[in-house]
Motif scaffolding. Structure first.
Motif, PDB file in Angstrom:
ATOM      1  N   HIS A  73       4.157  36.104  28.623  1.00 44.89           N
ATOM      2  CA  HIS A  73       4.987  35.254  27.760  1.00 44.89           C
ATOM      3  C   HIS A  73       5.030  35.779  26.330  1.00 44.89           C
ATOM      4  O   HIS A  73       6.112  35.939  25.744  1.00 44.89           O
ATOM      5  N   TRP A  74       3.855  36.024  25.762  1.00 40.89           N
ATOM      6  CA  TRP A  74       3.824  36.440  24.352  1.00 40.89           C
ATOM      7  C   TRP A  74       4.322  37.864  24.166  1.00 40.89           C
ATOM      8  O   TRP A  74       4.840  38.214  23.096  1.00 40.89           O
ATOM      9  N   CYS A  83       7.353  38.743  21.612  1.00 38.97           N
ATOM     10  CA  CYS A  83       7.270  39.833  20.637  1.00 38.97           C
ATOM     11  C   CYS A  83       8.444  40.804  20.771  1.00 38.97           C
ATOM     12  O   CYS A  83       8.451  41.865  20.157  1.00 38.97           O
ATOM     13  N   GLY A  84       9.428  40.436  21.582  1.00 43.58           N
ATOM     14  CA  GLY A  84      10.631  41.244  21.707  1.00 43.58           C
ATOM     15  C   GLY A  84      10.564  42.327  22.761  1.00 43.58           C
ATOM     16  O   GLY A  84      11.423  43.209  22.795  1.00 43.58           O
ATOM     17  N   GLU A  85       9.584  42.268  23.620  1.00 43.90           N
ATOM     18  CA  GLU A  85       9.413  43.292  24.654  1.00 43.90           C
ATOM     19  C   GLU A  85       9.740  42.692  26.022  1.00 43.90           C
ATOM     20  O   GLU A  85       8.871  42.515  26.873  1.00 43.90           O
ATOM     21  N   ALA A  86      11.034  42.392  26.238  1.00 42.80           N
ATOM     22  CA  ALA A  86      11.461  41.703  27.453  1.00 42.80           C
ATOM     23  C   ALA A  86      11.159  42.513  28.713  1.00 42.80           C
ATOM     24  O   ALA A  86      10.706  41.958  29.722  1.00 42.80           O
ATOM     25  N   ARG A  87      11.408  43.805  28.702  1.00 44.18           N
ATOM     26  CA  ARG A  87      11.168  44.634  29.891  1.00 44.18           C
ATOM     27  C   ARG A  87       9.685  44.637  30.246  1.00 44.18           C
ATOM     28  O   ARG A  87       9.314  44.489  31.413  1.00 44.18           O
ATOM     29  N   ALA A  88       8.819  44.767  29.257  1.00 52.25           N
ATOM     30  CA  ALA A  88       7.375  44.752  29.507  1.00 52.25           C
ATOM     31  C   ALA A  88       6.934  43.386  30.027  1.00 52.25           C
ATOM     32  O   ALA A  88       6.099  43.300  30.932  1.00 52.25           O
ATOM     33  N   ALA A  89       7.508  42.327  29.483  1.00 49.81           N
ATOM     34  CA  ALA A  89       7.179  40.977  29.951  1.00 49.81           C
ATOM     35  C   ALA A  89       7.589  40.816  31.408  1.00 49.81           C
ATOM     36  O   ALA A  89       6.835  40.239  32.216  1.00 49.81           O
TER      37      ALA A  89
END
Length: 132
Positions: A102-103, A107-113
């Motif tokens: 989620h965090w 933090c703007g890292e949609a692909r990593a999320a």
């Protein structure tokens, strides 16, 4: 009467912190959990499940106070301790992994999320379902 370091006193302090957050007082909740942590470490130990829960609450309320990167770092630091103490399949450990995803997204890292959530899903499915 019980004393400042009695487990019941520490539990009540945790409840007050959580209730403060539930009432919309994120900053107060964060400060109360931060003040509680050293007392829990001194009373029990750094690896006690209650102490790990307080660390999770600190990370959560840090994020709720608008500090996404700090929340992410706190959850990332918590995860190895939960794995070691509680186990990789413990519900709290799985929740921390979800919070990291989620965090990471916050933090703007949609692909990593997305990748973190995809990796988490099979591990969540291993848990037995409580029919109650």
């Amino acid at each position: 009467m019980l004393g400042a370091d009695h487990p019941d006193t520490l539990t009540t302090r945790s409840n007050i912190a959580g209730s403060s957050g539930a009432c919309g007082e994120a900053r107060a909740a964060l400060q109360l959990f931060q003040a509680l942590l050293p007392d829990q470490v001194a009373r029990a130990r750094a690896d006690h499940p209650d102490t790990l829960t307080t660390r999770s609450n600190i990370a959560h309320w840090t994020g709720q106070c608008g500090e996404a990167r700090a929340a992410l770092r706190l959850f990332q630091a918590l995860l190895p301790d939960q794995v070691r103490v509680l186990g990789a399949d413990h519900p709290d450990t799985l929740t921390t992994r979800s919070n990291i995803a989620h965090w990471t997204g916050q933090c703007g890292e949609a692909r990593a999320a997305l990748q973190l959530n995809q990796a988490l899903l099979p591990d969540q499915g291993k848990r037995p379902v409580n029919p109650c």
